[in-house]
Design a protein around this motif. Structure first.
Motif, PDB file in Angstrom:
ATOM      1  N   ALA A 109       0.822  -1.206   0.000  1.00  0.00           N
ATOM      2  CA  ALA A 109       0.000   0.000   0.000  1.00  0.00           C
ATOM      3  C   ALA A 109       0.862   1.265   0.000  1.00  0.00           C
ATOM      4  N   SER A 110       1.917   1.274   0.820  1.00  0.00           N
ATOM      5  CA  SER A 110       2.668   2.532   0.905  1.00  0.00           C
ATOM      6  C   SER A 110       3.497   2.781  -0.351  1.00  0.00           C
ATOM      7  N   ALA A 111       4.101   1.718  -0.910  1.00  0.00           N
ATOM      8  CA  ALA A 111       4.863   1.935  -2.152  1.00  0.00           C
ATOM      9  C   ALA A 111       3.927   2.349  -3.280  1.00  0.00           C
ATOM     10  N   ALA A 112       2.741   1.729  -3.327  1.00  0.00           N
ATOM     11  CA  ALA A 112       1.789   2.086  -4.379  1.00  0.00           C
ATOM     12  C   ALA A 112       1.312   3.524  -4.194  1.00  0.00           C
ATOM     13  N   TRP A 113       1.210   3.953  -2.936  1.00  0.00           N
ATOM     14  CA  TRP A 113       0.751   5.324  -2.683  1.00  0.00           C
ATOM     15  C   TRP A 113       1.755   6.350  -3.186  1.00  0.00           C
ATOM     16  N   VAL A 114       3.039   6.019  -3.048  1.00  0.00           N
ATOM     17  CA  VAL A 114       4.065   6.941  -3.558  1.00  0.00           C
ATOM     18  C   VAL A 114       3.856   7.171  -5.055  1.00  0.00           C
ATOM     19  N   ILE A 115       3.615   6.073  -5.788  1.00  0.00           N
ATOM     20  CA  ILE A 115       3.356   6.203  -7.225  1.00  0.00           C
ATOM     21  C   ILE A 115       2.055   6.955  -7.460  1.00  0.00           C
ATOM     22  N   ALA A 116       1.017   6.551  -6.731  1.00  0.00           N
ATOM     23  CA  ALA A 116      -0.309   7.137  -6.955  1.00  0.00           C
ATOM     24  C   ALA A 116      -0.296   8.641  -6.724  1.00  0.00           C
ATOM     25  N   PHE A 117       0.370   9.059  -5.665  1.00  0.00           N
ATOM     26  CA  PHE A 117       0.343  10.477  -5.309  1.00  0.00           C
ATOM     27  C   PHE A 117       1.148  11.316  -6.298  1.00  0.00           C
ATOM     28  N   SER A 118       2.368  10.870  -6.611  1.00  0.00           N
ATOM     29  CA  SER A 118       3.202  11.706  -7.475  1.00  0.00           C
ATOM     30  C   SER A 118       2.711  11.664  -8.921  1.00  0.00           C
ATOM     31  N   TRP A 119       2.471  10.476  -9.435  1.00  0.00           N
ATOM     32  CA  TRP A 119       2.012  10.359 -10.822  1.00  0.00           C
ATOM     33  C   TRP A 119       0.604  10.936 -10.957  1.00  0.00           C
ATOM     34  N   GLY A 120      -0.227  10.694  -9.962  1.00  0.00           N
ATOM     35  CA  GLY A 120      -1.581  11.233  -9.989  1.00  0.00           C
ATOM     36  C   GLY A 120      -1.586  12.755  -9.997  1.00  0.00           C
ATOM     37  N   SER A 121      -0.657  13.348  -9.245  1.00  0.00           N
ATOM     38  CA  SER A 121      -0.579  14.809  -9.232  1.00  0.00           C
ATOM     39  C   SER A 121      -0.227  15.333 -10.620  1.00  0.00           C
ATOM     40  N   ILE A 122       0.721  14.673 -11.264  1.00  0.00           N
ATOM     41  CA  ILE A 122       1.109  15.108 -12.611  1.00  0.00           C
ATOM     42  C   ILE A 122      -0.073  14.982 -13.571  1.00  0.00           C
ATOM     43  N   ILE A 123      -0.755  13.840 -13.507  1.00  0.00           N
ATOM     44  CA  ILE A 123      -1.919  13.625 -14.381  1.00  0.00           C
ATOM     45  C   ILE A 123      -2.971  14.704 -14.144  1.00  0.00           C
ATOM     46  N   GLY A 124      -3.231  14.977 -12.870  1.00  0.00           N
ATOM     47  CA  GLY A 124      -4.238  15.987 -12.537  1.00  0.00           C
ATOM     48  C   GLY A 124      -3.855  17.356 -13.060  1.00  0.00           C
ATOM     49  N   ILE A 125      -2.585  17.709 -12.900  1.00  0.00           N
ATOM     50  CA  ILE A 125      -2.111  19.012 -13.365  1.00  0.00           C
ATOM     51  C   ILE A 125      -2.221  19.101 -14.892  1.00  0.00           C
ATOM     52  N   LEU A 126      -1.804  18.036 -15.572  1.00  0.00           N
ATOM     53  CA  LEU A 126      -1.874  18.054 -17.039  1.00  0.00           C
ATOM     54  C   LEU A 126      -3.300  18.274 -17.519  1.00  0.00           C
ATOM     55  N   ARG A 127      -4.254  17.716 -16.773  1.00  0.00           N
ATOM     56  CA  ARG A 127      -5.651  17.859 -17.198  1.00  0.00           C
ATOM     57  C   ARG A 127      -6.178  19.275 -17.006  1.00  0.00           C
ATOM     58  N   THR A 128      -5.431  20.113 -16.284  1.00  0.00           N
ATOM     59  CA  THR A 128      -5.897  21.491 -16.113  1.00  0.00           C
ATOM     60  C   THR A 128      -5.207  22.451 -17.080  1.00  0.00           C
ATOM     61  N   LEU A 129      -4.305  21.939 -17.915  1.00  0.00           N
ATOM     62  CA  LEU A 129      -3.608  22.835 -18.845  1.00  0.00           C
ATOM     63  C   LEU A 129      -4.574  23.345 -19.898  1.00  0.00           C
ATOM     64  N   GLU A 130      -4.643  24.648 -20.024  1.00  0.00           N
ATOM     65  CA  GLU A 130      -5.515  25.207 -21.047  1.00  0.00           C
ATOM     66  C   GLU A 130      -4.736  26.071 -22.026  1.00  0.00           C
ATOM     67  N   ASP A 131      -3.871  26.911 -21.489  1.00  0.00           N
ATOM     68  CA  ASP A 131      -3.102  27.779 -22.368  1.00  0.00           C
ATOM     69  C   ASP A 131      -2.051  26.960 -23.107  1.00  0.00           C
ATOM     70  N   PRO A 132      -1.727  27.386 -24.309  1.00  0.00           N
ATOM     71  CA  PRO A 132      -0.755  26.618 -25.080  1.00  0.00           C
ATOM     72  C   PRO A 132       0.639  26.602 -24.455  1.00  0.00           C
ATOM     73  N   ILE A 133       1.335  25.502 -24.650  1.00  0.00           N
ATOM     74  CA  ILE A 133       2.748  25.425 -24.301  1.00  0.00           C
ATOM     75  C   ILE A 133       3.486  25.215 -25.615  1.00  0.00           C
ATOM     76  N   TRP A 134       4.306  26.178 -25.980  1.00  0.00           N
ATOM     77  CA  TRP A 134       4.960  26.091 -27.281  1.00  0.00           C
ATOM     78  C   TRP A 134       6.301  25.385 -27.172  1.00  0.00           C
TER      79      TRP A 134
END
Ligand SMILES: Nc1ncnc2c1ncn2[C@@H]1O[C@H](COP(=O)(O)OP(=O)(O)OP(=O)(O)O)[C@@H](O)[C@H]1O
Ligand SMILES: [Mg+2]
Lengths: 284, 260
Positions: free
Chosen positions: A42-67
């Motif tokens: 559970a704890s090792a999986a949480w490390v992945i879930a939290f860090s990778w999940g944060s990145i996924i969540g942030i990417l889903r909020t990108l609206e302005d273009p990144i050139w």
């Protein structure tokens, strides 16, 4: 039919005689060991879930273009609408839509395939579809293959849930806050780092707590691919001793205990990070 | 009525240099055109009040100036730097323009002093002592030094808005933009904010202020811009604007808000 059962708690503590192995530790020790694996998964999986999940969540909020600047070697290439041709042999490509799309597809896939199926896909199917060497490595050379497979599987699955929580947290912050953060001169990364994320994570402490408890409970599925975690050990004790109730009671108590501790700790965390004077955060 | 108010700064600005120049700017939200061929200019030390009916594009006009919102046609320069140019470093440009919003928009999770420190540390690269010193000067100035360790939600609206002004000033900006800074405030708090703004104007800050506070406009503005349906309908000196030599729409608008 009358229900009759011979309660015998001492079975958990007496020494086990095994025909093949000889004398082994008491069943109680099996429970401790299984519990240890549950925590480890559970704890090792949480490390992945939290860090990778944060990145996924942030990417889903990108609206302005990144050139992204891509030098062009030869004649002008016909990219799609998201590419702008700039001068002196450089093409600007907006990768925001790509990252956003990737994260959306990721969440859709990982949230909607049943976790048990994902577990089997990772463990049984993946080594077959990979190249021969990679498949062999997964099956033979990777130390603790069942453990790492279940950690990755649980981690990536829970990341899709964490990602949704992070996205919801960021999206609940008003446009005015984005503007204010940009207006003082923060770059996009700084806007996330110093304004959006600190507020978003505070808002999503409750859903993150339930995701963490989810990973802990879902870790019992690791037994299907052979991890001897708490539930697996409990079943094993049952098979050896036929004292079903004692072994499952012990497991149940441990699951509940951890859940209670986590909830207690998270309640303290929530209090610590709450913002003085604010009744509800992120209300539009 | 107030033409002889001797606290009013001279309508003549010392230099004719355009700090903010907008030339034929148009902006669309999808099919809807919010700004239609807007042209105006704000000189160094000039105070320009922008007014107009709700939805006429005032906030949008303010937001395209520091690139918070993109625009599609025309040109905007701030201190000679083109806002719409792909190569312009917008965060850097924005750090030179203070901005104050209707809803204050302080960062809720950090204290008042940290709100004012944040961009000084992360954008200007000042060290902690330097930033704190500057922040405390500004808090002193807006009369909130005793609130520095509180969180935004623990302050009244008027206090929050004064902090927001201090946050903008902490960057030592070349100009300040205000978008209806008093319209979310209870009436008794409006003046404490307007007083700070008036003081700034008298010190020669270049300001663009969206507001319906016509008393403020009379006292400190040099020019008034009137917007309607995405167009700049009037762009004239304060005296001209209030003297009645203006178009029908502006007259209608003025009589509406003055009878309130
Ligand atoms: N993000 C957006 N997407 C689409 N339309 C928008 C958006 N923001 C503003 N608009 C529209 O653009 C027009 C101008 O909006 P703007 O906020 O600039 O008006 P305003 O003059 O500031 O009005 P108010 O006095 O109500 O603040 C309005 O019709 C509004 O509905
Ligand atoms: Mg507005």
């Amino acid at each position: 039919m009358e229900f009759s059962y011979n309660w015998d708690w001492s079975v958990l503590f007496c020494t086990v005689q095994d025909v093949k192995i000889g004398c082994v530790a008491p069943y109680f020790y099996w429970i401790v060991e299984g519990f240890g694996w549950t925590i480890a998964v559970a704890s090792a999986a949480w490390v992945i879930a939290f860090s990778w999940g944060s990145i996924i969540g942030i990417l889903r909020t990108l609206e302005d273009p990144i050139w992204l600047r891509i030098p062009v070697v030869k004649s002008p290439v016909n990219f799609n609408t998201s590419a702008i041709e700039a001068d002196n042999g450089v093409v600007l490509i907006n990768i925001a839509w790509f990252l956003h799309g990737f994260a959306t597809i990721y969440v859709t896939i990982f949230r909607n395939i049943p976790l048990l199926v994902q577990m089997f896909l990772w463990y049984f199917v993946l080594p077959e579809v990979l190249s021969k060497e990679a498949g062999m490595w997964l099956k033979r050379e990777l130390p603790l293959p069942e453990y790492w497979t279940s950690v990755v599987c649980l981690g990536l699955y829970t990341a899709s849930r964490v990602g949704e929580a992070v996205r919801a947290g960021i999206n609940s912050i008003t446009q005015g806050q984005h503007y204010a953060a940009m207006a003082v001169g923060l770059t996009r990364v700084q806007v996330y780092r110093y304004v959006l994320l600190p507020v978003a994570y505070r808002i999503i402490v409750p859903p993150l707590t339930s995701d963490f408890l989810g990973i802990f409970k879902n870790s019992s599925l690791a037994l299907t691919i052979g991890v001897l975690e708490l539930t697996a050990m409990t079943r094993q004790i049952d098979e050896y001793s036929y004292q079903t109730f004692e072994s499952f009671t012990a497991a149940t108590v441990l699951y509940i205990l951890v859940t209670a501790i986590v909830m207690f700790v998270m309640r303290i965390v929530e209090g610590r990070v709450s913002i003085p004077g604010m009744i509800s955060l992120g209300a539009k | 009525m107030n033409k002889t108010d001797n606290t009013a700064p001279s309508t003549e600005t010392t230099s004719g240099v355009g700090m903010i120049r907008m030339n034929d700017v148009s902006k669309w939200y999808g099919d809807f055109q919010v700004l239609i061929n807007c042209t105006t200019k704000v000189d160094v030390g000039e105070v320009v009040v922008i007014c107009g009916p709700s939805g006429s594009g005032k906030s949008t006009l303010i937001k395209v100036i520091n690139g918070l919102e993109p625009f599609q046609e025309g040109e905007i320069t701030f201190d000679g730097i083109s806002v719409g140019d792909q190569a312009t470093n917008l965060p850097k440009l924005r750090s030179r323009i203070g901005m104050v919003f209707q809803n204050f928009e302080l960062f809720p999770h950090i204290t008042i002093i940290d709100n004012i420190n944040l961009a000084q540390l992360k954008v200007l690269g000042r060290d902690q002592d330097e930033a704190t010193k500057r922040s405390m000067e500004l808090l002193e100035r807006v009369g909130l030094i005793d609130q520095m360790d509180k969180f935004p939600a623990q302050l009244s609206g008027g206090q929050q808005q004064r902090v927001a002004i201090a946050r903008g000033l902490a960057m030592d900006p070349a100009a300040m933009l205000f978008d209806e800074p008093t319209s979310a405030l209870d009436p008794e708090m409006i003046n404490e904010v307007l007083d700070v703004m008036t003081e700034l104007a008298l010190e020669g800050m270049t300001m663009m202020v969206v507001t319906h506070e016509m008393g403020f406009a009379r006292r400190v503005a040099h020019r008034v811009v009137f917007m309607d349906e995405g167009r700049i309908e009037e762009d004239c000196s304060k005296d001209e604007f209030f003297s009645g030599e203006r178009g029908e729409r502006a007259q209608e608008f003025l009589s509406k808000i003055l009878t309130h």
